[in-house]
Design a protein around this motif. Structure first.
Motif, PDB file in Angstrom:
ATOM      1  N   ASP A  53      42.647  25.949  50.783  1.00 18.99           N
ATOM      2  CA  ASP A  53      44.093  26.148  50.854  1.00 18.99           C
ATOM      3  C   ASP A  53      44.749  26.089  49.477  1.00 18.99           C
ATOM      4  O   ASP A  53      45.850  26.606  49.290  1.00 18.99           O
ATOM      5  CB  ASP A  53      44.729  25.134  51.807  1.00 18.99           C
ATOM      6  CG  ASP A  53      44.633  23.686  51.332  1.00 18.99           C
ATOM      7  OD1 ASP A  53      43.852  23.390  50.398  1.00 18.99           O
ATOM      8  OD2 ASP A  53      45.340  22.829  51.918  1.00 18.99           O
ATOM      9  N   CYS A  54      44.081  25.495  48.500  1.00 16.43           N
ATOM     10  CA  CYS A  54      44.683  25.365  47.161  1.00 16.43           C
ATOM     11  C   CYS A  54      44.307  26.499  46.215  1.00 16.43           C
ATOM     12  O   CYS A  54      44.733  26.506  45.060  1.00 16.43           O
ATOM     13  CB  CYS A  54      44.297  24.032  46.538  1.00 16.43           C
ATOM     14  SG  CYS A  54      42.565  23.911  46.045  1.00 16.43           S
ATOM     15  N   PHE A 112      45.965  27.825  42.861  1.00 14.56           N
ATOM     16  CA  PHE A 112      47.308  27.452  42.431  1.00 14.56           C
ATOM     17  C   PHE A 112      47.499  27.536  40.925  1.00 14.56           C
ATOM     18  O   PHE A 112      48.584  27.854  40.438  1.00 14.56           O
ATOM     19  CB  PHE A 112      47.671  26.058  42.951  1.00 14.56           C
ATOM     20  CG  PHE A 112      46.910  24.915  42.314  1.00 14.56           C
ATOM     21  CD1 PHE A 112      47.276  24.397  41.087  1.00 14.56           C
ATOM     22  CD2 PHE A 112      45.817  24.354  42.966  1.00 14.56           C
ATOM     23  CE1 PHE A 112      46.579  23.331  40.508  1.00 14.56           C
ATOM     24  CE2 PHE A 112      45.113  23.302  42.399  1.00 14.56           C
ATOM     25  CZ  PHE A 112      45.497  22.786  41.161  1.00 14.56           C
ATOM     26  N   ARG A 136      51.375  27.671  43.466  1.00 16.80           N
ATOM     27  CA  ARG A 136      50.939  27.300  44.807  1.00 16.80           C
ATOM     28  C   ARG A 136      49.622  27.965  45.158  1.00 16.80           C
ATOM     29  O   ARG A 136      49.313  29.066  44.699  1.00 16.80           O
ATOM     30  CB  ARG A 136      51.988  27.742  45.843  1.00 16.80           C
ATOM     31  CG  ARG A 136      53.352  27.084  45.695  1.00 16.80           C
ATOM     32  CD  ARG A 136      53.318  25.661  46.211  1.00 16.80           C
ATOM     33  NE  ARG A 136      54.649  25.070  46.271  1.00 16.80           N
ATOM     34  CZ  ARG A 136      54.892  23.823  46.646  1.00 16.80           C
ATOM     35  NH1 ARG A 136      53.895  23.042  47.011  1.00 16.80           N
ATOM     36  NH2 ARG A 136      56.122  23.347  46.670  1.00 16.80           N
ATOM     37  N   GLY A 137      48.851  27.309  46.016  1.00 16.67           N
ATOM     38  CA  GLY A 137      47.650  27.917  46.540  1.00 16.67           C
ATOM     39  C   GLY A 137      47.970  28.769  47.755  1.00 16.67           C
ATOM     40  O   GLY A 137      49.138  28.937  48.127  1.00 16.67           O
ATOM     41  N   GLY A 138      46.933  29.301  48.376  1.00  9.95           N
ATOM     42  CA  GLY A 138      47.098  30.082  49.582  1.00  9.95           C
ATOM     43  C   GLY A 138      46.796  31.557  49.421  1.00  9.95           C
ATOM     44  O   GLY A 138      46.569  32.256  50.412  1.00  9.95           O
ATOM     45  N   GLU A 187      45.644  20.722  47.482  1.00  9.98           N
ATOM     46  CA  GLU A 187      46.842  21.498  47.141  1.00  9.98           C
ATOM     47  C   GLU A 187      47.906  20.578  46.524  1.00  9.98           C
ATOM     48  O   GLU A 187      48.205  19.497  47.069  1.00  9.98           O
ATOM     49  CB  GLU A 187      47.397  22.171  48.398  1.00  9.98           C
ATOM     50  CG  GLU A 187      48.761  22.818  48.259  1.00  9.98           C
ATOM     51  CD  GLU A 187      48.762  24.118  47.458  1.00  9.98           C
ATOM     52  OE1 GLU A 187      49.814  24.776  47.408  1.00  9.98           O
ATOM     53  OE2 GLU A 187      47.705  24.465  46.882  1.00  9.98           O
ATOM     54  N   TRP A 197      49.574  18.598  40.225  1.00  8.17           N
ATOM     55  CA  TRP A 197      48.161  18.244  40.360  1.00  8.17           C
ATOM     56  C   TRP A 197      47.648  17.689  39.032  1.00  8.17           C
ATOM     57  O   TRP A 197      48.025  18.168  37.974  1.00  8.17           O
ATOM     58  CB  TRP A 197      47.356  19.501  40.743  1.00  8.17           C
ATOM     59  CG  TRP A 197      45.979  19.193  41.241  1.00  8.17           C
ATOM     60  CD1 TRP A 197      45.611  18.982  42.525  1.00  8.17           C
ATOM     61  CD2 TRP A 197      44.778  19.059  40.460  1.00  8.17           C
ATOM     62  NE1 TRP A 197      44.258  18.724  42.607  1.00  8.17           N
ATOM     63  CE2 TRP A 197      43.722  18.750  41.347  1.00  8.17           C
ATOM     64  CE3 TRP A 197      44.502  19.148  39.088  1.00  8.17           C
ATOM     65  CZ2 TRP A 197      42.418  18.555  40.921  1.00  8.17           C
ATOM     66  CZ3 TRP A 197      43.207  18.941  38.653  1.00  8.17           C
ATOM     67  CH2 TRP A 197      42.179  18.647  39.564  1.00  8.17           C
ATOM     68  N   ARG A 212      48.943  15.374  45.196  1.00  4.01           N
ATOM     69  CA  ARG A 212      48.327  16.443  45.970  1.00  4.01           C
ATOM     70  C   ARG A 212      48.402  16.058  47.439  1.00  4.01           C
ATOM     71  O   ARG A 212      48.729  14.913  47.784  1.00  4.01           O
ATOM     72  CB  ARG A 212      46.877  16.667  45.534  1.00  4.01           C
ATOM     73  CG  ARG A 212      45.989  15.444  45.580  1.00  4.01           C
ATOM     74  CD  ARG A 212      44.610  15.726  45.007  1.00  4.01           C
ATOM     75  NE  ARG A 212      43.774  14.542  44.959  1.00  4.01           N
ATOM     76  CZ  ARG A 212      42.992  14.110  45.944  1.00  4.01           C
ATOM     77  NH1 ARG A 212      42.958  14.778  47.077  1.00  4.01           N
ATOM     78  NH2 ARG A 212      42.262  13.031  45.805  1.00  4.01           N
ATOM     79  N   GLU A 213      48.083  17.019  48.312  1.00  8.35           N
ATOM     80  CA  GLU A 213      48.288  16.792  49.741  1.00  8.35           C
ATOM     81  C   GLU A 213      47.466  15.636  50.288  1.00  8.35           C
ATOM     82  O   GLU A 213      47.892  14.919  51.179  1.00  8.35           O
ATOM     83  CB  GLU A 213      47.996  18.065  50.535  1.00  8.35           C
ATOM     84  CG  GLU A 213      46.578  18.555  50.429  1.00  8.35           C
ATOM     85  CD  GLU A 213      46.378  19.945  51.035  1.00  8.35           C
ATOM     86  OE1 GLU A 213      45.207  20.363  51.094  1.00  8.35           O
ATOM     87  OE2 GLU A 213      47.347  20.595  51.443  1.00  8.35           O
ATOM     88  N   ALA A 248      47.893  20.793  56.764  1.00  4.45           N
ATOM     89  CA  ALA A 248      47.159  21.714  55.890  1.00  4.45           C
ATOM     90  C   ALA A 248      46.286  22.664  56.703  1.00  4.45           C
ATOM     91  O   ALA A 248      46.212  23.863  56.421  1.00  4.45           O
ATOM     92  CB  ALA A 248      46.296  20.927  54.908  1.00  4.45           C
ATOM     93  N   SER A 289      46.225  26.799  56.955  1.00  3.92           N
ATOM     94  CA  SER A 289      45.040  27.613  56.684  1.00  3.92           C
ATOM     95  C   SER A 289      44.789  28.607  57.808  1.00  3.92           C
ATOM     96  O   SER A 289      44.526  29.791  57.567  1.00  3.92           O
ATOM     97  CB  SER A 289      43.807  26.735  56.478  1.00  3.92           C
ATOM     98  OG  SER A 289      43.875  26.043  55.251  1.00  3.92           O
TER      99      SER A 289
END
Length: 322
Positions: free
Chosen positions: A44-45, A48, A55-57, A86, A93, A97-98, A108, A112
């Motif tokens: 998911d990250c 980034f 951002r990730g994704g 993430e 970071w 982070r999450e 999260a 995803s």
């Protein structure tokens, strides 16, 4: 028609949607499946640090669009993604982070699935350890998620054992895979290779032994040193500059000459001989084809032993006997 044999190589999609554009990403994915590839790894990250918004994704979104554009391909591939790394805000970071708290894990994972456009993943990884949260809380949160398997990346062996023990006590599915950095050369003790940001990110003998004892898969990231084995424009990182690796490189050169393969292809074949599943993060079709050829290379028992013992401290991996 002869059925294509499934390749043991994992295609890493880290830079898809950022430094690897969508057209190239689709071409790599298509070629991977065409040649029998099955496992695709993302997070998911990703990525980034290369995204304009921090951002990730992007990687998961590209994979989701590729899956949607290829009806039926979902039945031919296995999707692995990771959570926990993430950044909470762009630029935060690694301080923020999450993490792996129960609420964060559920949130999260839902994100995803939405980006991937699927209702289930084949393997869900904990991306890196989070000691602010008991591993038991994380394991309990995983138990309710739509994933067929669970694995851990960049965790010490003792924490993996604690999580597995809790899962077994509570009737949950225990972790059955590790993802760590591994290649043929060994970094100097006390150092981390480039790109490894976690102190337990490099596969150790203890982690390998633990995985073998418990029947766990081990995935090896950055096995080709980002092309440094074969690309003269890229130097082997200084953390690998020591006498033991000088001997290993001589053995690697000799086996490459004997087989007619590139050094990186011999590395991939050697990793497989040790029971490790190599991951490729290349961005060009010829890199993918070379890696797919490498995992099909069959080394003799003598060549494997010579490579393993080249520095006179053979890695007595329990995988060699399994």
């Amino acid at each position: 028609m002869t059925e294509t044999r499934q390749s043991p190589l994992v295609l890493g999609a880290m830079m898809f949607g950022t430094t690897v554009d969508e057209d190239t990403s689709f071409a790599l994915l298509d070629r991977f499946v065409e040649r029998g590839g099955a496992w695709i790894d993302t997070a998911d990250c990703y990525a980034f640090w290369a995204a304009g918004d921090g951002r990730g994704g992007a990687s998961e979104r590209v994979l989701g669009r590729w899956l949607a554009a290829r009806p039926g391909v979902r039945e031919r591939v296995r999707i692995a993604t990771k959570l926990g790394a993430e950044p909470l805000e762009p630029g935060s970071w690694p301080a923020r982070r999450e993490g792996l708290g129960a609420a964060a894990v559920r949130h999260a994972f839902a994100g995803s699935l939405d980006r991937l456009g699927i209702d289930r993943v084949d393997l869900l990884w904990l991306h890196q350890e989070d000691r602010s949260v008991p591993i038991e809380e994380t394991v309990d949160a995983l138990a309710g998620l739509a994933a067929d398997r669970f694995g851990v990346s960049n965790h010490p062996a003792w924490l993996v054992e604690r999580g597995r023990a809790h899962a077994l006590r509570t009737g949950a599915r225990p972790f059955d895979a590790l993802q760590l950095n591994a290649t043929y050369l060994r970094p100097r003790p006390g150092t981390l290779p480039p790109g490894v940001e976690h102190r337990f990110g490099v596969l150790s003998d203890e982690q390998a032994d633990y995985a073998a004892e418990h029947g766990m898969d081990v995935w090896a990231y950055t096995p080709l040193l980002s092309g440094a084995y074969d690309n003269p424009a890229k130097e082997i990182p200084p953390v690998y500059d020591h006498p033991g690796n000088a001997a290993r490189l001589r053995a690697l050169d000799a086996v490459a000459a004997e087989t007619g393969a590139a050094r990186g292809q011999v590395v991939l074949a050697w990793l497989l001989s040790r029971g490790l599943r190599p991951m490729l993060g290349g961005s060009k079709p010829h890199q993918l084809d070379a890696a797919l050829d490498g995992v099909e290379l069959e080394l003799s028992v003598e060549q494997v032993e010579r490579l393993s013992a080249a520095d006179r401290f053979a890695w007595a991996s329990p995988y060699a006997e399994r």
